[in-house]
Design an enzyme around this catalytic site. Structure first.
Site, PDB file in Angstrom:
ATOM      1  N   VAL A 100       0.643  -1.622   0.063  1.00  0.00           N
ATOM      2  CA  VAL A 100      -0.514  -0.069  -0.175  1.00  0.00           C
ATOM      3  C   VAL A 100       1.403   1.164  -0.260  1.00  0.00           C
ATOM      4  O   VAL A 100       0.858   2.039  -0.625  1.00  0.00           O
ATOM      5  CB  VAL A 100      -0.353   0.286   1.113  1.00  0.00           C
ATOM      6  N   ALA A 101       2.301   1.154   0.861  1.00  0.00           N
ATOM      7  CA  ALA A 101       2.271   1.996   0.969  1.00  0.00           C
ATOM      8  C   ALA A 101       3.662   3.189  -0.924  1.00  0.00           C
ATOM      9  O   ALA A 101       3.723   3.440  -0.915  1.00  0.00           O
ATOM     10  CB  ALA A 101       4.201   2.103   1.929  1.00  0.00           C
ATOM     11  N   ASP A 126      -1.285  18.534 -43.858  1.00  0.00           N
ATOM     12  CA  ASP A 126      -2.020  18.109 -45.039  1.00  0.00           C
ATOM     13  C   ASP A 126      -2.218  19.356 -45.374  1.00  0.00           C
ATOM     14  O   ASP A 126      -1.404  20.496 -44.486  1.00  0.00           O
ATOM     15  CB  ASP A 126      -3.859  18.006 -44.995  1.00  0.00           C
ATOM     16  N   ARG A 168      -9.857  20.587 -74.068  1.00  0.00           N
ATOM     17  CA  ARG A 168      -8.656  20.696 -74.047  1.00  0.00           C
ATOM     18  C   ARG A 168      -7.621  20.730 -74.857  1.00  0.00           C
ATOM     19  O   ARG A 168      -6.859  20.971 -75.140  1.00  0.00           O
ATOM     20  CB  ARG A 168      -7.857  18.893 -73.768  1.00  0.00           C
ATOM     21  N   ASP A 176      -8.024  17.646 -43.072  1.00  0.00           N
ATOM     22  CA  ASP A 176      -8.941  18.423 -42.608  1.00  0.00           C
ATOM     23  C   ASP A 176     -10.506  17.603 -43.992  1.00  0.00           C
ATOM     24  O   ASP A 176     -11.458  17.795 -43.845  1.00  0.00           O
ATOM     25  CB  ASP A 176      -9.105  19.693 -43.693  1.00  0.00           C
ATOM     26  N   ASN A 222      -9.302  11.960 -46.965  1.00  0.00           N
ATOM     27  CA  ASN A 222      -8.376  11.643 -47.306  1.00  0.00           C
ATOM     28  C   ASN A 222      -7.398  11.643 -45.999  1.00  0.00           C
ATOM     29  O   ASN A 222      -6.507  10.384 -46.183  1.00  0.00           O
ATOM     30  CB  ASN A 222      -7.596  12.192 -48.640  1.00  0.00           C
ATOM     31  N   ASP A 223      -7.524  13.001 -45.872  1.00  0.00           N
ATOM     32  CA  ASP A 223      -6.752  12.609 -43.957  1.00  0.00           C
ATOM     33  C   ASP A 223      -6.493  11.826 -43.045  1.00  0.00           C
ATOM     34  O   ASP A 223      -5.926  11.518 -42.503  1.00  0.00           O
ATOM     35  CB  ASP A 223      -6.254  14.266 -43.887  1.00  0.00           C
ATOM     36  N   ASN A 267      -2.216   8.335   1.362  1.00  0.00           N
ATOM     37  CA  ASN A 267      -1.927   8.953  -0.143  1.00  0.00           C
ATOM     38  C   ASN A 267      -2.565   9.719  -0.689  1.00  0.00           C
ATOM     39  O   ASN A 267      -2.430   9.879  -1.696  1.00  0.00           O
ATOM     40  CB  ASN A 267      -1.468   7.207  -0.572  1.00  0.00           C
ATOM     41  N   THR A 299      -3.660  12.795   2.073  1.00  0.00           N
ATOM     42  CA  THR A 299      -3.295  14.407   2.715  1.00  0.00           C
ATOM     43  C   THR A 299      -1.824  14.822   1.000  1.00  0.00           C
ATOM     44  O   THR A 299      -1.473  15.957   1.000  1.00  0.00           O
ATOM     45  CB  THR A 299      -1.822  13.901   3.304  1.00  0.00           C
TER      46      THR A 299
END
Length: 704
Positions: free
Chosen positions: A177-178, A224, A353, A589, A592-593, A683, A686
């Site tokens: 205990v101590a 990220d 494109r 955020d 994927n993180d 313990n 005190t």
């Protein structure tokens, strides 16, 4: 969801019922219901916002052509992924994966796997190790005390052998205990709970109590980029236009780091006719909208187009009074609304494109009937259409034959001047900025009065392959440089991290040049510092043997950058750091993180811009999305960790005294000085309050 199954159209099939092999139709604004292979484009161009999945700040232009089998997520331009959003166009696609088989499903699987690797906090591990050692020592001491007093068991004082045995057993229990600081769990819990209150005042919301202590031990912050170190709001940071000669471009820095219209174009004294034309193209060759909702400015449409709309508001207009900050709803659209009214849009030539540009036909207002039934030409604008073009500088300049000077004068463009402008553009692109060239075609021939599908010249606008023929004989008016800017508070916070001995590792799905440029801007790398062996793409790094990976991550205590990473790469990097003995914090955020947030010793999610998935996987949430808050939280964590070590030392020292007194009295054969109940009182009651008081100690001045 519009779905074709076995050749039959089902116009409203729930997304949950889709299966691989279904043919689906997706349009602008739709959330992609599953991973699908694009079979045919409905429009000349299709773009998706994959930021939450890959971390890329720009939308992705899709195609139908095959890609290499080993291509990473960012390079699979012929695929759309579940959970991403169409920001432009429409397409037909074949579903190839649903549920947990999709890329976003794999992320969830990785999050689940990361949960199994959960470890105790560094202090928790030390306390466990100390507890095991203490238990062994006390067991040996108790046994020694019992054995040493074996001859005393039969002492008549105890009333017999068995009573003596029990007496010395009680002493052994008293020693146990101590030795054990029974008040420690209560004091630690109270100290951590008080620490969470302090952290809330610094905008850090702790979801798991032990995270407070882990922060104090952090050795590496993995972050990220998009939305964490940067604002995730594309912003025009530089604009250039011809000054007094065709190839003499005048560049201005544009302030601001978000969709807020409060910045300014530095050193722009007045809007000359040529500069006003640049503003017109930015505003009119544009389909985005800036809104003020719930106390913040948001976009509808393409991020780059939204950035151009914000630039127009910052430039202002002599004919529009500048709204005050008390009128945010008006301030985000006043100048753009003026141009839209002055030059009504009659047609859009979508981006392709091949020609790498898009344009709008604006200016002609259809005739309106008067009260007498007669028609009149509208007085708005010039009364005839003009073509407002924006696109890749090398493509647009190739079709330009003239240049609009700042004074409004139009002069011819020679090949040498064109090359000089492209060289100027290359220097802007190397920063790196996403550069867009702006141009006008003023004489659009029989499209000058075009007002809709019933116009005789409408057939010219029905074939996208011939749009390049319409975008010819252009007048070049300027270039805009766009990027996802760093948060203003990040650079000082990273400097504080370096002072505190914490290195910062950027892990992003964005391109390598963009990642390295932002890293230099915020101080991860110095302006002229060599980055050999400190910047890698995910594919490049994971081709090295495992031993080499560990060595590169730990051999030098310097900051690093990883670009073009997939969600699994981020998780693996954090895992390697933990296995190497580091205490990594991960900030992010996006969806994927999430695996990396769960894998890290402490996962930190953004509270405002962060997704719910990221917050759920995290241990701490930043209420203000401020990277500097992490540094403040680390400072608080170090203070708490230091105080915890102080009161643990206090409690252990008290226990050592108790053990010594019990052991010595037993060794000398004296009556026990303290019985177990008295030891428990010491313990718990005190020692407890003084130890708790140590937890309130202010941080040391040099804690960071």
């Amino acid at each position: 969801q519009r779905c074709y199954r076995d050749g039959v159209l089902n116009a409203e099939l729930p997304a949950a019922e889709l299966v691989p092999g279904d043919l689906v139709e997706v349009n602008v604004g739709d959330k992609v219901p599953a991973d699908l292979r694009i079979l045919r484009l409905k429009t000349t161009s299709v773009r998706t916002d994959e930021g939450a999945l890959t971390g890329e700040s720009e939308t992705v232009l899709k195609q139908t052509e095959p890609v290499k089998e080993e291509s990473r997520i960012q390079d699979k331009k012929n695929m759309m992924f579940a959970g991403t959003t169409l920001s432009g166009g429409g397409a037909y696609g074949l579903i190839v994966a649903t549920g947990m088989s999709t890329e976003i499903g794999k992320i969830q699987a990785n999050v689940t796997a990361a949960k199994e690797d959960d470890e105790k906090t560094p202090l928790g591990q030390k306390i466990d190790a100390f507890g095991e050692m203490l238990a062994k020592v006390i067991a040996y001491i108790c046994l020694a005390v019992w054995v040493m007093n074996f001859r005393q068991f039969s002492d008549p004082v105890h009333g017999g052998f068995w009573m003596g045995l029990i007496y010395y057993l009680k002493i052994a229990v008293a020693l146990g205990v101590a030795a054990i600081p029974e008040g420690l769990p209560a004091v630690i819990t109270l100290c951590l709970a008080l620490g969470t209150r302090k952290m809330v005042k610094r905008n850090a919301i702790v979801r798991k109590l032990p995270s407070v202590e882990t922060l104090g031990c952090t050795t590496v912050i993995c972050s990220d980029k998009t939305g964490t170190l940067t604002t995730n709001q594309m912003t025009v940071v530089a604009m250039a236009y011809p000054g007094t000669k065709a190839d003499g471009l005048v560049e201005h820095t544009v302030t601001g780091t978000s969709y807020e219209p409060w910045g300014e174009v530095e050193s722009l004294a007045e809007l000359g006719p040529g500069v006003l034309d640049l503003a017109k193209v930015c505003s009119l060759s544009n389909q985005a909208v800036i809104q003020y909702k719930e106390g913040k400015f948001t976009r509808i449409g393409e991020p780059t187009e939204a950035a151009l709309k914000v630039l127009v508001e910052k430039m202002g207009n002599p004919n529009v009074s500048k709204p005050s900050k008390d009128q945010p709803e008006l301030a985000c659209s006043a100048v753009n609304d003026h141009f839209a009214k002055e030059y009504p849009r009659n047609a859009i030539l979508e981006f392709s494109r091949d020609r790498k540009s898009m344009s709008t036909l604006c200016g002609y207002k259809p005739a309106a009937k008067t009260s007498t039934g007669r028609t009149t030409r509208g007085s708005v604008g010039s009364g005839s259409n003009q073509l407002f073009v924006k696109g890749a500088p090398e493509s647009v300049l190739e079709r330009c034959t003239q240049v609009r000077l700042a004074s409004g004068e139009t002069v011819p463009l020679t090949p040498a001047q064109r090359k000089k402008i492209l060289d100027f553009n290359a220097k802007m692109a190397a920063r790196p900025l996403r550069c867009l060239a702006m141009a006008i075609r003023e004489d659009v021939e029989d499209l000058a009065t075009y007002d809709g599908p019933n116009h005789p010249a409408h057939k010219k606008l029905t074939d996208p392959d011939k749009f390049a023929e319409l975008e010819k004989d252009l007048v070049f008016v300027g270039i805009c440089g766009i990027k996802d800017p760093a948060r203003p508070e990040v650079a000082p916070a990273i400097a504080d991290c370096k002072t505190a001995g914490i290195r910062v590792i950027m892990i992003t799905g964005d391109t390598r040049p963009t990642a390295e440029a932002i890293a230099r801007e915020i101080g991860i790398f110095g302006p002229k510092e060599s980055i050999t062996g400190r910047s890698f793409t995910g594919h490049e790094f994971f081709e090295f043997p495992t031993e080499k990976q560990v060595e590169m991550l730990t051999k030098n205590r310097l900051s690093m950058v990883f670009s073009r990473t997939e969600p699994a790469d981020k998780q693996q990097l954090v895992k390697i750091l933990r296995q190497a003995g580091e205490v990594p914090a991960m900030t992010g955020d996006g969806v994927n993180d999430a695996p990396a947030l769960k894998q890290a010793a402490i996962g930190i999610a953004m509270g405002i811009a962060g997704t719910e998935v990221a917050k759920e996987a995290s241990d701490m949430v930043l209420a203000d999305d401020n990277f500097a808050t992490i540094v403040a939280a680390v400072e608080e964590g170090r203070s708490i960790y230091s105080n915890m070590k102080a009161f643990i030392r206090y409690l252990i020292s008290s226990n050592i005294g108790e053990v010594a007194s019990i052991f010595i009295t037993a060794l000398l054969g004296l009556p026990e000085g303290l019985i177990p109940v008295q030891l428990l009182w010491v313990n718990l009651v005190t020692d407890g309050p003084p130890a708790t008081a140590l937890g309130f100690n202010p941080a040391d001045p040099d804690v960071m």
